[in-house]
Design an enzyme around this catalytic site. Structure first.
Site, mmCIF file in Angstrom:
data_model
loop_
_atom_site.group_PDB
_atom_site.id
_atom_site.type_symbol
_atom_site.label_atom_id
_atom_site.label_comp_id
_atom_site.label_asym_id
_atom_site.label_seq_id
_atom_site.Cartn_x
_atom_site.Cartn_y
_atom_site.Cartn_z
ATOM 1 N N GLY A 11 -24.332 -5.257 -23.251
ATOM 2 C CA GLY A 11 -24.806 -3.866 -23.275
ATOM 3 C C GLY A 11 -23.757 -2.941 -22.673
ATOM 4 N NE ARG A 72 -27.296 -7.289 -25.822
ATOM 5 C CZ ARG A 72 -27.187 -6.954 -24.545
ATOM 6 N NH1 ARG A 72 -26.590 -7.754 -23.697
ATOM 7 N NH2 ARG A 72 -27.673 -5.814 -24.103
ATOM 8 C CG ASP A 103 -25.522 -13.922 -16.223
ATOM 9 O OD1 ASP A 103 -25.182 -14.370 -15.125
ATOM 10 O OD2 ASP A 103 -26.012 -14.622 -17.138
ATOM 11 C CB SER A 105 -19.705 -10.424 -20.552
ATOM 12 O OG SER A 105 -20.607 -9.617 -21.265
ATOM 13 C CG ASP A 127 -29.826 -4.368 -16.528
ATOM 14 O OD1 ASP A 127 -30.100 -3.202 -16.881
ATOM 15 O OD2 ASP A 127 -30.096 -5.367 -17.213
ATOM 16 C CG ASP A 129 -28.220 -7.913 -14.006
ATOM 17 O OD1 ASP A 129 -27.071 -7.441 -14.132
ATOM 18 O OD2 ASP A 129 -28.851 -8.399 -14.966
ATOM 19 N NE ARG A 171 -31.911 -8.226 -21.081
ATOM 20 C CZ ARG A 171 -30.993 -8.350 -22.017
ATOM 21 N NH1 ARG A 171 -31.317 -8.795 -23.178
ATOM 22 N NH2 ARG A 171 -29.739 -8.032 -21.767
ATOM 23 C CE LYS A 214 -56.288 19.274 -7.780
ATOM 24 N NZ LYS A 214 -57.662 18.867 -7.608
HETATM 25 O O1 F6P Z 1 -28.206 -5.370 -20.006
HETATM 26 C C1 F6P Z 1 -28.363 -4.018 -20.077
HETATM 27 C C2 F6P Z 1 -29.598 -3.637 -20.882
HETATM 28 O O2 F6P Z 1 -29.552 -2.240 -21.066
HETATM 29 C C3 F6P Z 1 -30.932 -4.060 -20.269
HETATM 30 O O3 F6P Z 1 -31.358 -3.209 -19.252
HETATM 31 C C4 F6P Z 1 -31.816 -4.041 -21.474
HETATM 32 O O4 F6P Z 1 -32.922 -4.877 -21.299
HETATM 33 C C5 F6P Z 1 -30.918 -4.558 -22.552
HETATM 34 O O5 F6P Z 1 -29.590 -4.257 -22.148
HETATM 35 C C6 F6P Z 1 -31.165 -3.995 -23.934
HETATM 36 O O6 F6P Z 1 -30.305 -4.625 -24.812
HETATM 37 P P1 F6P Z 1 -30.047 -4.156 -26.313
HETATM 38 O O7 F6P Z 1 -29.264 -2.880 -26.264
HETATM 39 O O8 F6P Z 1 -29.280 -5.282 -26.924
HETATM 40 O O9 F6P Z 1 -31.396 -3.923 -26.922
#
Ligand code: F6P
Length: 319
Positions: A11, A72, A103, A105, A127, A129, A171, A214
């Site tokens: 991504g 990907r 990750d 990659s 992310d 992460d 994710r 509210k």
């Molecule tokens: O890994 C980054 C990310 O934006 C995640 O937050 C998300 O779940 C995913 O990629 C979406 O992937 P794609 O663009 O392949 O739908």
């Protein structure tokens, strides 16, 4: 090492261009030839590789997305795919590759290093992460995009006295949800790393309503499931009029923040230094504002964790 390649993979994230620029310019500064691999590992397999010069990375530091494009690649997960990619790199005399991505990659980069190509990873994903760095390239920009959206939704939530569920990306990681929820003043934040109980959430919303509240903002990380399900449950069990906004891919675009540009520039340049120093099978990061690097194996073993103190603080401030 005299011939280095750079690719962006997985991504895209704001700041990837700044990282590519840093790799290209630092390599040329060290008298190396530098090549761009287009479309991630898919392009590597197909030999979509071109030499880059100083001018080819001009005027990109402020742009979102990635000038090298990204993908990907399923084929690269196979040994045949990896060997095709290695052959293409060898055709261009490339000895070292810098991979900007997340990750998946990094796992690809580790495979390349096992096939004899030196690799260094730089963390590029919104992310946040990736263990071994406090921040990933693109996280800060995405965070600010989400906060801007929450602020806007808050205006209409307040006008119409509604409850809003805002679903954000992440994710497997809740960092975007946690920090945007804290900065956006959300009443409730749902993260994949922390279990939640709908009874408690409903209870909290009802207590708030009784106190005269509210409107409410609930930030949900996509990793816990659909924001629509959360909203349906709230509408079924309370009198609160509820709406859902799924922010989706707009979180991945936009001009990188100053923080992301600086981070990407430092990490891209550092990755070149390490490759030229003979290192391979490692990833760079920034911890406590210091450049660091760890072997991929170590990174894969560490679980990603959210900052528990920040999570507790967000709960304390949203009572
Ligand atoms: O890994 C980054 C990310 O934006 C995640 O937050 C998300 O779940 C995913 O990629 C979406 O992937 P794609 O663009 O392949 O739908």
């Amino acid at each position: 090492m005299k011939r280095i390649a750079v690719l962006t993979s997985g991504g895209d994230s704001p700041g990837m261009n700044a990282a590519v620029r840093a790799v290209v310019r630092k390599s040329i500064f060290h008298d190396c030839k530098v090549f761009g691999v287009y479309r991630g590992y898919a392009g590597m397999i197909e030999g979509d590789i071109k030499e880059l010069d100083l001018g080819s990375v001009g005027d990109i530091i402020h742009r979102g997305g990635t000038m090298l494009h990204s993908s990907r690649s399923e084929e690269f997960r196979t040994v045949e795919g990896q060997l095709k990619a290695v052959e293409q790199l060898k055709k261009h005399g490339i000895e070292g590759v810098i991979v900007v991505g997340g990750d998946g990659s990094y796992r690809g980069a580790q495979k390349l290093s096992k096939h004899g190509i030196a690799t260094v990873g730089a963390p590029g994903t919104i992310d946040n992460d990736i263990p071994g760095t406090d921040f990933t390239i693109g996280f800060d920009t995405a965070l600010n995009t989400i906060i801007d959206s929450i602020d806007k939704i808050r205006d209409t939530a307040s006008s119409h006295e509604r409850t809003y569920v805002i679903e954000v990306m992440g994710r497997h990681a809740g960092d975007l949800a946690l920090l945007s929820g804290l900065a956006g003043g959300a009443e409730t934040i749902l993260l994949p790393e922390v279990g939640h109980n709908m009874d408690d959430i409903i209870d909290r919303l009802e207590r708030g309503a009784k106190r005269g509240k509210k409107h409410s903002i609930i930030v949900v990380a996509e990793g816990i499931g659909s924001g629509f399900d959360v909203a349906k449950d709230i509408e079924k069990r309370t009198q609160l009029e509820t709406r859902v906004t799924v922010l989706g891919h707009l979180q991945r675009g936009g001009s990188p923040t100053g923080f992301d540009r600086v981070l990407a520039s430092r990490l891209g340049a550092y990755a070149v230094d390490l490759l030229l120093d003979g290192k391979s099978g490692i990833a760079v990061g920034l911890e406590k504002n210091q450049l660091v690097h760890y072997p991929f194996d170590e990174i894969f073993q560490k679980p990603h964790q959210i900052d528990k103190q920040v999570y507790e603080l967000s709960a304390q401030l949203s009572i």
